[in-house]
Every structure is written in structure tokens, then in C-alpha cells.
Design a protein around this motif. Sequence first.
Motif, PDB file in Angstrom:
ATOM      1  N   ILE A  85       0.850  -1.191   0.000  1.00 27.13           N
ATOM      2  CA  ILE A  85       0.000   0.000   0.000  1.00 27.13           C
ATOM      3  C   ILE A  85       0.880   1.235   0.000  1.00 27.13           C
ATOM      4  N   LEU A  86       0.541   2.199  -0.836  1.00 24.94           N
ATOM      5  CA  LEU A  86       1.144   3.530  -0.768  1.00 24.94           C
ATOM      6  C   LEU A  86       0.077   4.466  -0.218  1.00 24.94           C
ATOM      7  N   ALA A  87       0.338   5.068   0.926  1.00 28.27           N
ATOM      8  CA  ALA A  87      -0.656   5.899   1.592  1.00 28.27           C
ATOM      9  C   ALA A  87      -0.143   7.322   1.754  1.00 28.27           C
ATOM     10  N   VAL A  88      -1.055   8.267   1.621  1.00 29.38           N
ATOM     11  CA  VAL A  88      -0.773   9.693   1.797  1.00 29.38           C
ATOM     12  C   VAL A  88      -1.717  10.228   2.857  1.00 29.38           C
ATOM     13  N   SER A  89      -1.169  10.841   3.892  1.00 31.02           N
ATOM     14  CA  SER A  89      -1.973  11.329   5.005  1.00 31.02           C
ATOM     15  C   SER A  89      -2.007  12.850   5.022  1.00 31.02           C
ATOM     16  N   GLY A  90      -3.105  13.389   5.539  1.00 31.94           N
ATOM     17  CA  GLY A  90      -3.202  14.832   5.720  1.00 31.94           C
ATOM     18  C   GLY A  90      -2.354  15.363   6.857  1.00 31.94           C
ATOM     19  N   HIS A  91      -1.599  14.495   7.523  1.00 31.20           N
ATOM     20  CA  HIS A  91      -0.818  14.900   8.692  1.00 31.20           C
ATOM     21  C   HIS A  91       0.682  14.952   8.449  1.00 31.20           C
ATOM     22  N   TRP A  92       1.106  14.902   7.188  1.00 31.22           N
ATOM     23  CA  TRP A  92       2.548  14.989   6.907  1.00 31.22           C
ATOM     24  C   TRP A  92       2.761  15.845   5.672  1.00 31.22           C
ATOM     25  N   GLU A  93       3.440  16.963   5.855  1.00 27.49           N
ATOM     26  CA  GLU A  93       3.825  17.857   4.765  1.00 27.49           C
ATOM     27  C   GLU A  93       5.335  18.091   4.817  1.00 27.49           C
ATOM     28  N   GLU A  94       5.951  18.189   3.659  1.00 20.63           N
ATOM     29  CA  GLU A  94       7.375  18.506   3.544  1.00 20.63           C
ATOM     30  C   GLU A  94       7.575  19.501   2.405  1.00 20.63           C
TER      31      GLU A  94
END
Length: 263
Positions: free
Chosen positions: A47-56
Amino acid sequence: MQPTFFINHGGGPCFFLEPGPIRDTWRELETYLRGFIAGLAEQPRAILAVSGHWEERVPTVNAAAHPPLLFDYGGFPDHTYRLTWPAPGALSVAARVHELLSVAGIAIGKETARGWDHGIFVPFKVMVPGADIPLVQLSLQHGLDPAGHLAIGRALRPLRDEEVLIVGSGQSYHNMRGFFGRVGVDKKAEAFDAWLRSAMIDGGTRDRALIRWEEAPHARDAQLHEDHLLPLMIAAGAASGEPGTVHFHGHALGKPISGFRFG
């Protein structure tokens, strides 16, 4: 080919609270997430997951073999800070993400120390309780540009042919004051959710609608800060031009929340 998804991940460790009103308000979503993997035609290899809690500064992939959990919430019972979810990372998938974004001309970073935030481990502990599917997390990019995140998704599209499931984890409604400040039917929230459900169906117009999401009815009332909406852009971008369906629709704390499947 795997589809892509946008899911709502709930509030804090909501699915692991003791029985009561707060746990109950997320019950519809919990039930949906619990049956998620079984509902897939093929189980993914990763799974590749993107969360609203990590920005760079640039999209950054977590390339750790065994990420810890990052308990990035506060004020909850002690047991919610002892949750475990020991799913492995997927180093080959992390490397492939790096390759695909680089080929597309998108700068990408690499991270090996950060833990999985609650936008990842809370829903996936429900979805994959056995922690037996490797997972890689990709960050959002500062600025939260919709077109840029759709482009990131488009670059990642080949992963779907490689048995990798792409999941954006956020909230279709994310206004904390709104969650707790209004009683009864919230017509503004309902209007935005209705627009979102309509706009996600047509693959031919969806990207344009997402780029201009702020023009939707009461958009800024539903999303005071769009960090929880941007994972949708990556999931949609990875299936750009393909049809979408409303995969979940329910209510939490009196507000409508919706999730989507693409491809």
C-alpha cells in the motif's frame, strides 16, 4: 490493475476509544474500514498511503523498514498511546516511488526516521488488523497546490499495475469548530459534500473541478485548511480520466463525510 481510494481516517484514535458517544459517532466509518480489504477484487502486495498529517518542502517518501507509530494527537486516554501496528515498510516500493516522481521531473525527498502518523496507523489498524500488508507513506508538499498533487498522483499511476494500492487518507469535512459548534443539519456542510460527491464521478472533468475546489459551495467552511483534502488529489490523479464512485457516505458528529474509489 488496482483502483485508488480516498478514505476518511476519523478523529484521533476514535476507533479505539471505549464504547460511548464519541466512539459511536464514528461507527459507520469504522464498519466501512473494517470491510475494506475484503471488498477488493485482489489483495495488494503493498500500500502507498498519503496522510493529511505529513507535509514537507518536497514530496517525501518514508523508506524505513519498520516505522514506529507517531502519536500525534493529544488529550485521549492512556491506552491510545500504547496502540501497536507493526506492519513492515516496503523498501522496493519506496524506491519505485522515488524513481517515478524523478522521471516525471518532480523533486522528491527520502525519510527513514519518521513514524506513521495517526492518519495512517489509526485507519489501517482497522483495515489491516493483522499488519500483514507492507505500507509506504508519502508526504504532501508544502503549499498544498491541487494541480501539483494531481500531477504527483499521475506520476504514480504505474504502481497500480504493480499490485500497489494507492490510498489518500484525510477527511472530506475538516473543520474542528464546525464539528463541535453546530447542532442539527448543517446545510453548508451538506452542500459541499454533495458537490464533492457529484464532482468525483466524471473522470473527464474531475481534475478541473479539484483544481478549483475552493469555488465549490461553502468550500472554506468545510475545509478551513485543506491539508485533509489534498490526499484526495493524489488518489484522483493516479486514476486521472477514469470514472469515480462514492465508496462511502455517512455522518460523524452530525457532519457528512464521503470517501471515493477511482478506476
